[in-house]
Design an enzyme around this catalytic site. Sequence first.
Site, PDB file in Angstrom:
ATOM      1  CG  ASN B 121      -2.052  -0.868   1.169  1.00  0.00           C
ATOM      2  OD1 ASN B 121      -2.654  -0.997   0.109  1.00  0.00           O
ATOM      3  ND2 ASN B 121      -2.395  -1.496   2.281  1.00  0.00           N
ATOM      4  CE  LYS B 207      -5.123  -1.553  -1.846  1.00  0.00           C
ATOM      5  NZ  LYS B 207      -4.529  -2.900  -1.889  1.00  0.00           N
ATOM      6  CG  ASN B 211      -5.433   2.099   1.226  1.00  0.00           C
ATOM      7  OD1 ASN B 211      -6.450   1.506   1.556  1.00  0.00           O
ATOM      8  ND2 ASN B 211      -4.480   1.525   0.509  1.00  0.00           N
ATOM      9  CG  ASN B 215      -6.121   2.242   6.037  1.00  0.00           C
ATOM     10  OD1 ASN B 215      -6.662   1.390   6.719  1.00  0.00           O
ATOM     11  ND2 ASN B 215      -5.614   1.979   4.854  1.00  0.00           N
ATOM     12  CG  ASN B 225     -13.442  -0.074   6.629  1.00  0.00           C
ATOM     13  OD1 ASN B 225     -12.761   0.361   7.563  1.00  0.00           O
ATOM     14  ND2 ASN B 225     -12.963  -0.917   5.732  1.00  0.00           N
ATOM     15  CB  SER B 277      -4.833  -2.846   7.626  1.00  0.00           C
ATOM     16  OG  SER B 277      -4.598  -1.644   6.919  1.00  0.00           O
ATOM     17  CD  GLU B 289       0.088  -0.984   5.086  1.00  0.00           C
ATOM     18  OE1 GLU B 289       0.809  -1.615   4.295  1.00  0.00           O
ATOM     19  OE2 GLU B 289      -1.150  -0.884   4.957  1.00  0.00           O
TER      20      GLU B 289
END
Lengths: 329, 329
Positions: B121, B207, B211, B215, B225, B277, B289
């Site tokens: 990602n 993406k 994200n 996220n 979500n 995540s 991330e």
Amino acid sequence: MSEARFTIVGAGSMGLLFAAKLALSGHALEVEVGVKRREHKEALIAEGIKLHDGNVDEGKDKQPAIVHPAIGLLTELGQAHTLGQVHFIVLTVKQSAFNPEFVREIRAMMGPESWVVCMQNGIGHVELLELEIPRERILLGITTEGAMKSSDVETWHTGKGETSLGAVVYNPASPALAAQKKLAECLERAGFRTFLSKDITRRVWQKLVINSVINPLTAILQVRNGQLPEIPSSLQLMRELFDEAMAMAAALQLKLDTELWEQLLEVCRKTAGNRSSMLQDLQSGRPTEIEAITGGLVREAGKMGMTLQTHQTVYRLVKALEGSATGRD
Amino acid sequence: MSEARFTIVGAGSMGLLFAAKLALSGHALEVEVGVKRREHKEALIAEGIKLHDGNVDEGKDKQPAIVHPAIGLLTELGQAHTLGQVHFIVLTVKQSAFNPEFVREIRAMMGPESWVVCMQNGIGHVELLELEIPRERILLGITTEGAMKSSDVETWHTGKGETSLGAVVYNPASPALAAQKKLAECLERAGFRTFLSKDITRRVWQKLVINSVINPLTAILQVRNGQLPEIPSSLQLMRELFDEAMAMAAALQLKLDTELWEQLLEVCRKTAGNRSSMLQDLQSGRPTEIEAITGGLVREAGKMGMTLQTHQTVYRLVKALEGSATGRD
């Protein structure tokens, strides 16, 4: 006739503290407490206010002082006025309680010698009161006294502080000055260090700036005040919020203390172990003061055509956290 | 000689999924899995990969497929190369694992027909790999396959998706195109819908944008979500983050899908019950991330002299949440 009459509106930690200390300060004062809920009224009538000195954790064994001021629902208070007796209506509820009905109830309490004293955090409450109440009758109070509630009738005086009083617009010729002096005298006698301020707006803003940094960040990050400046990226956020708020104050021609950033860090140190009121409110599923604090700043900025980007983001995050309190995962 | 050799680097949910499905797809492929921890290696050798179809909650009673690919520590893999055999090193670890030592270990695995396939990602990992590995040998993969791990050896294929493959710089004359075709063929045979993309950077960014909205917000607000667009002020934050990211993409001359906002809302709907995540990582005290996703955006913006104010704020908040994970209250 007693020397002054106090109607303390709101029986949160601060309302109970002021009511109890004023009532304990002697027979010269008449003290009544206005509450919203009938059960709360009944509990306070049955048990009185229990006032503890110190922190909840430390003093569980000590006996509290128990005080029995008059207790009533808001609609039951302030009907009879005694000529020549100054009357202070001290608002200790959150600004979010200032709906039109509440403001009308406060208006209805007022006689010819009544003064409304706002103890709220943030900004915007004077504008809400002014819809019904003349601006000249409104005083502002800013306090750093520490208080915490452990039940509907029990409050803890967790830290001694200072209280500043002032009028929305300073005018030495106004009767508001005599009223402030009398109020300060009563508060001093009750054990609160009190100052009169010619520029209370400046103090309101200084507290606003500090609250607008500490409250939302501790609430979002779920940390105690002392941790905020310890985490590097949280310290960056503090500085970002601080700088935006100071730019706003400068745009309003407010001359805030030049060492306010150091004062802010000092507040974090001195209250290191505390959970901010906003964190406590979120964790208990209560509405927070975000509208009065960050919301007030963001709206003031909007009027000036400014955007406080970081304040706006934390404002929305806290609103979202309020909205998701039941659905958090 | 087998048709192709796969070294799957990382045995998280996605690594185990790809390794198991490729190994199950027939004897034409040689599959090995590279892990970091010795205990993890031993567990996988002893038990094999257990692959479940469906969600953890639903399928507890069903028997998993059990697969035994070769397992090794990163330093033990890729030594022997067979001439004429294409070799895909599929990196399924997080970008945060891309330290200089890791990149050297990947470099050491490579033979004359090896390709490094990045499934990460965010952005920024190609730059990290390029310190040791020629850019022409790097392929990018973007997948929407859903996977979740329930133990060190057990993975769940929670949702079928699509995988896009492409080179960092598209060049139809490059041998990278033949390699991509072979890779796509192997993935298709293993049951993954796969497409070749002439403009994988665009897909990487699409993406990334999605994200970068879902996220950090789900992590900060601690919601699933599906709740994000349901809370009004959270929807405002989503839009703010989206607009900032799109402005950044436009500044980079990237032509992203015009209906990307609708796709983003669709992702929230389709994965309504999922914890992102980043939320899972924060709740488990693992690093997130955030550097690859929001950090990547903020740094790209910095290079262009732009500031993505809202991304910067959520970046700092997530960093602070990582930093305070042990001290949350």
